[in-house]
Design a protein around this motif. Structure first.
Motif, PDB file in Angstrom:
ATOM      1  N   ARG A  19      27.933  32.515  43.206  1.00 32.66           N
ATOM      2  CA  ARG A  19      28.735  32.690  44.428  1.00 32.66           C
ATOM      3  C   ARG A  19      28.589  31.488  45.352  1.00 32.66           C
ATOM      4  NH1 ARG A  19      26.901  37.983  44.047  1.00 32.66           N
ATOM      5  NH2 ARG A  19      25.289  37.558  45.570  1.00 32.66           N
ATOM      6  N   GLU A  45      40.425  30.941  45.146  1.00 33.76           N
ATOM      7  CA  GLU A  45      40.109  32.347  44.908  1.00 33.76           C
ATOM      8  C   GLU A  45      41.399  33.144  44.893  1.00 33.76           C
ATOM      9  OE1 GLU A  45      37.582  36.076  46.754  1.00 33.76           O
ATOM     10  OE2 GLU A  45      37.592  34.175  47.799  1.00 33.76           O
ATOM     11  N   LYS A  49      38.636  36.691  42.209  1.00 31.48           N
ATOM     12  CA  LYS A  49      38.362  35.925  41.000  1.00 31.48           C
ATOM     13  C   LYS A  49      38.655  34.460  41.290  1.00 31.48           C
ATOM     14  CE  LYS A  49      39.168  39.745  37.941  1.00 31.48           C
ATOM     15  NZ  LYS A  49      39.636  40.133  36.634  1.00 31.48           N
ATOM     16  N   TYR A  50      38.042  33.581  40.506  1.00 29.84           N
ATOM     17  CA  TYR A  50      38.105  32.163  40.844  1.00 29.84           C
ATOM     18  C   TYR A  50      38.759  31.303  39.776  1.00 29.84           C
ATOM     19  CZ  TYR A  50      34.899  33.225  44.602  1.00 29.84           C
ATOM     20  OH  TYR A  50      34.336  33.739  45.724  1.00 29.84           O
ATOM     21  N   PRO A  69      41.032  32.547  36.565  1.00 32.94           N
ATOM     22  CA  PRO A  69      40.573  33.835  37.088  1.00 32.94           C
ATOM     23  C   PRO A  69      40.376  34.911  36.013  1.00 32.94           C
ATOM     24  CG  PRO A  69      42.262  32.932  38.512  1.00 32.94           C
ATOM     25  CD  PRO A  69      42.197  32.045  37.294  1.00 32.94           C
TER      26      PRO A  69
END
Length: 109
Positions: A19, A45, A49-50, A69
């Protein structure tokens, strides 16, 4: 890349470290895309989700990797330099990279 969050086994980083890696730098807050702590390329983001990406290379090699993501990771390597001069060429590494990214992301969204 899968080792960072553990999508294929034990994660390399703790959840807290992961994180923090993806968090915006305190000195450069951003609402959309940003650079992360320890990740010097674009991070975005979407619904918790990234997406994160990184490009690079050395003389004669151009590279790009991306985490989507959906937890899809991919990397591409080109046997050419991705110089500024190359970016205007229709067959250069930058042009191929852009087309490849667009094609993969279309599958994502």
């Amino acid at each position: 890349m899968t080792a960072l969050e553990g999508t294929r086994g034990k994660p390399l980083l703790t959840k807290a470290s992961y994180r923090e890696m993806l968090a915006p730098l305190p000195s450069l807050p951003s609402k959309d895309k940003h650079n992360g702590l320890g990740w010097d390329s674009v991070i975005a983001e979407k619904e918790g989700k990234y997406l994160y990406e990184k490009n690079g290379g050395i003389a004669g090699i151009a590279t790009y990797m991306e985490h989507l993501p959906s937890n899809v990771d991919y990397a591409v390597f080109f046997n050419t330099s991705a110089d500024k001069e190359d970016s205007d060429k229709p067959d250069g590494a930058n042009a191929w990279r852009k087309e490849l990214i667009e094609a993969i992301r279309k599958q994502e969204y």
